[in-house]
Design an enzyme around this catalytic site. Structure first.
Site, PDB file in Angstrom:
ATOM      1  N   GLY C 153       0.647  -1.090   0.085  1.00  0.00           N
ATOM      2  CA  GLY C 153       0.173   0.042  -0.305  1.00  0.00           C
ATOM      3  C   GLY C 153       0.967   1.391  -0.013  1.00  0.00           C
ATOM      4  CB  CYS C 154       0.211   4.750  -1.175  1.00  0.00           C
ATOM      5  SG  CYS C 154      -1.306   4.858  -0.343  1.00  0.00           S
ATOM      6  CE1 TYR C 155      -1.081   8.311   4.014  1.00  0.00           C
ATOM      7  CE2 TYR C 155      -3.162   6.854   3.957  1.00  0.00           C
ATOM      8  CZ  TYR C 155      -2.622   8.013   3.946  1.00  0.00           C
ATOM      9  OH  TYR C 155      -3.168   9.241   4.172  1.00  0.00           O
TER      10      TYR C 155
END
Lengths: 350, 350, 350, 350
Positions: C153-155
């Site tokens: 995921g991006c985070y």
């Protein structure tokens, strides 16, 4: 007049509705009686617009749940419903109500033109005959006596204020007018559309609805009345990555020896004493950030390098002078209240 | 050509210099040999532009510290110095260097016009006679043979690409051209000026330098050459709250029966096969966000509601096709390299 | 390896799909074979993403219209479909395909945790057992041998890159980690939601999904593996008015005498020679604008005023290292291609 | 009190000065008597801030040109001068004046701490002893009796309002407080600095002055007083691409069984009836856009996933409750005026 004016706002969950609430909260003579928002009925105003959570306001209701008794307690209706849904709604409102309609439904006097541009027949043609177009500074007397005021569109407000006096006085050629308009995104409303997402709008710029925007016939209606003959204008809107503000850069050809100074003199005299329309000295051009949050319309002009051409620039906040502010201004005129009541806020910057 | 081209960038601490570095990093045939930046001399490129910290580049030096031996190792100079400082610098450069100047110092062929608009006499009038104006697509052959190319200004690039072929073909009236231009802030450079602060620029819009912007005579020079007689245009720039991009909305009057379709056909043929100039189908208008970070110039057109009028729209990234990209394109042409070398990047969105 | 790799992108009409296309366009070894987008089937890529109109790409098709023969011509699938729809799709793909899934559907190894956080049972639990979590720098070997890579995921990307080596080396307390994360809006996708409108997002800031964001268990999975025991972290995401970029400010407590310098030394050694993870010198903290458009992850650290506390900061572009870039990096590793192929772009600024 | 209060604003050409003018324009009891701005002396307010061109205001003067007679006509001075220049100026002001100082010069009671953080000895230590720190809601009585009020810094306002009551009541651990603060750019003032350019600030995010920001000791001073012993906090500011607003995400550890609900209950009781501090119900967190242009401070809280941890969030407009608004609030208290006079504006959104 010291009696409190009871207000209904139809369509209170959009940006225009919210702006009416924000401004009316500073109005010494009004009280919010009814707020309708069909899809948000039952919710508080603060749930829909947290920035307004501190305002004393009734909960949102469905317009169908407003009773005759409720209406009896209302004096003025601001109608901020979507285009094409408004005619039928207003036609059903009790006679004692005075109405400022912020939709486009009653702006075009000619119902054929309405049908052509809005994709269907006008649903209240008789009522249309009684509607007054509420560009306050240019039609104050008729607004004062109206039951139903059609509040001008956001784009048409600035250009008409600048151009109508110039056309009436014969200082500019009415057949060679180009209006390059730039608007912030709140003018497009709060509807969830891909094209209005932050990712799509920020860090870029584009023209849209070129030669086909519905505000073109509205501007032409006003300018034609000034010219006493039908005329067409170029009107090219652009979407700018900012929330509020409309800047119109208007290219005109002057008549005879008239130049920017001549035009500014005419406008300065025309708007002398007006609290909201300010004509800037030659060489100073308005910026949208200088009117943000206020009901001001600033007008400036400069000579072009092309002989016989002048560049006019107008700036407004589309949600205030271009919508909610002018609507309140119209109400004030209709009720004989001080015209600046609820509209005395200075712009907010930065 | 497989030899590595050694590059010097003069004025590498500005946005244009940084953009040259970013693009050249993708160029298969070049190597950064010298980067000058007087006030940042001694620092690394990454200290001045942290986004470029991974680029293989020499440290910044003062131009006065570049030795004859250093120059001997250089093939091409990109000059991104401030206006009015460049003529003297370039006049002193060794003869073997080929130069693309991104300042305005060599763009105006007529040194009297230069003196009038840039506030002082031209400091290298003999060199001026040898300079070629590098609007690549319209003057590829002369660029190929030039020692000194004057890279076009950011604003003039789009309008000239769209208008010169139309004027040459007699399809539009050359004396009634209005260019309403809107630019992002990087076009104003990295100098610390109050008017460019985020607080001043964001959330607002304004016109500036009306009828007095220095890019007006540059555009007129190009259009006059096309018309084979002197002409003037309206050119009105606006500052838009975005970092990159220029959109020009151009209002023209057509000749005879020509309409938007006619104009688009002419432009489509003219730019057929061009890798960077793309003419859109009728009804589609370009947006700046569709070219961001790329060397593209998009051109669209639509018929106006006013009979005989057409609206042209051009979009570029001011730092790429409006500056560093076109400069590299010119270098590629000058050296016989593939024209798209270092310029093959697609736009970045959102 | 010189054979051209044929690529399919499932879900090509979202921001992540577009970013894959933009980056792959610079990849020397790939070719776009299939682009699916059910609701935009039949349209060109340029119709959906005008900025990609110049890319050589097949038209969009519905995934249901992809034939066995079509699949036979494909080597690698990037799956950029919405969460919860992906497991069933990937389960049906032919065995010869190697897959990088950019959704969350295969990121959580424990299908019970998946069910708890994603609101329903896992639809391909057997396939889950074969999936490798593709934080490339930390699991390169297993990625190389995987058929199915779950792209992080991006985070979670930045914090895991910074924290996992520090937890593994025992330099920080694993039970007192606070991750204050700030993301641009493209991380929320291109869906038309009121909360993502320009008018709602710009000129403001807020925390969201506090203590309930689905990336929390993903981060905890990675950190727990490093700690060899289950642990929880604070993870508080914020939405920032910008399009790209994630900055994570991470508050940790060190063990023993370790300070920011100790932590940076450990990370510097750990990521030595990595092309995309860069550890900054002490005193320099990363900014999202220094990685925009690139596959970089920058990590910095500073001593807190509180004794025994250090502040770590990571910056990535959420669409690149946080999605499409890392996916391509994983593909390169899976296929034995140079890891930087298609990912050599410098950041774009301003 | 019906007498008109005559106001002097020292340093009227900065954002804080402009905001004082904007708000005071709605104040029923005040009149602008003197506006100083040394570098803009002789200019009108409208020349420096066109958005305030309609305000009735005297021209700007140099402070050295203000005569004893001028001062005799003034009741209250708002001092919005740069840090470190204010002590000497205020020390020279006539005794009859009551003063609200918006600089940092009188905020730190301990002149040694001042000297350490502001780089030089305090120039008015005797005056310092008389200064009252004007966090209005927490020290109303002492503000009422003060001659000189030190208006709190923008960052310290929200965290202190939220934390002081919680520390006083023993509900949170005072030694484990992390304040992750995010501010819009107007907090950095109107000075022309490269780092504040639109091109540098927009579309990105970064932490700055980590562990070294001057607002840290100011916050610690307030929290230490509440804890009755010296304590340190983590305070990490970030610059966000927006003009107004500060959001602070505060990570605390509770004592005993206290959770977010406990903390909110305590704060709700503490601020009951306060016009400007609003405690939100559990599960609702504030956003900066919900306070823009208003004097509100919103406080929310949520339970963390980490046992015993709570996340507090505060939101203010840095120019209003963080500067000019709180200054006017303090003046109202000092003069016995209604506390909301000049501060009744609702937030502006979008």
């Amino acid at each position: 007049m010291t009696k409190t004016v009871k207000i209904a706002i139809l369509g209170a969950s959009g940006y225009t509705g919210a702006e009416l609430v924000r401004l009316l909260d500073t109005h010494p003579n009004t009280e919010l009686a009814i707020l309708t928002a069909d899809r948000r009925a039952g919710q508080t105003l603060g749930a829909v617009f947290p920035h307004l959570a501190q305002v004393k306001a009734p909960p949102l209701v469905s317009i169908d749940d407003v009773t005759a008794e409720d209406w009896a307690g209302v004096d003025v209706v601001f109608c901020a419903l979507p285009h094409a849904t408004t005619q039928a709604v207003i036609a059903r409102l009790p006679e004692h109500l005075r109405i400022v309609d912020l939709s486009a439904d009653f702006r075009l006097f000619d119902t054929d033109v309405y049908a052509e541009w809005y994709g269907g027949p006008h649903k209240a043609p008789e009522l249309q005959k009684t509607a007054i177009y509420g560009l306050t500074e240019l039609d104050r007397e008729r607004v004062a006596n109206a039951r139903l005021v059609a509040n001008p569109g956001c784009y048409p407000t600035g250009p008409q204020l600048a151009l109508i006096p110039l056309i009436e006085s014969g200082l500019i050629e009415p057949d060679d007018i180009i209006i390059d308009a730039k608007s912030g995104v709140s003018g497009a409303g709060r509807g969830a559309k891909e094209g209005l997402l932050h990712g799509e709008v920020s860090e870029g710029l584009h023209a849209y609805a070129v030669a086909s925007h519905r505000h073109a016939p509205e501007i032409e209606q006003g300018l034609s009345r000034a010219a006493r003959r039908p005329l067409l204008v170029n009107f090219t809107p652009h979407l700018v990555p900012m929330n509020r503000g409309i800047l119109c850069t208007i290219y005109v050809r002057t008549v005879g020896e008239a130049d920017a100074g001549t035009l500014l003199s005419k406008l300065t005299v025309r708007f002398q004493g007006e609290p909201f329309v300010k004509v800037l000295p030659k060489g100073t051009l308005p910026q949208t950030r200088h009117v943000r949050g206020s009901n001001l319309c600033l007008i400036g002009a400069a000579d072009d390098r092309l002989p016989g051409r002048v560049i006019l620039v107008t700036a407004i906040d589309n949600l205030v002078k271009g919508a909610a502010g002018q609507a309140i201004q119209n109400m004030n005129v209709m009720l004989g209240l001080p015209e600046t009541a609820g509209l005395a806020l200075q712009p907010i910057f930065p």
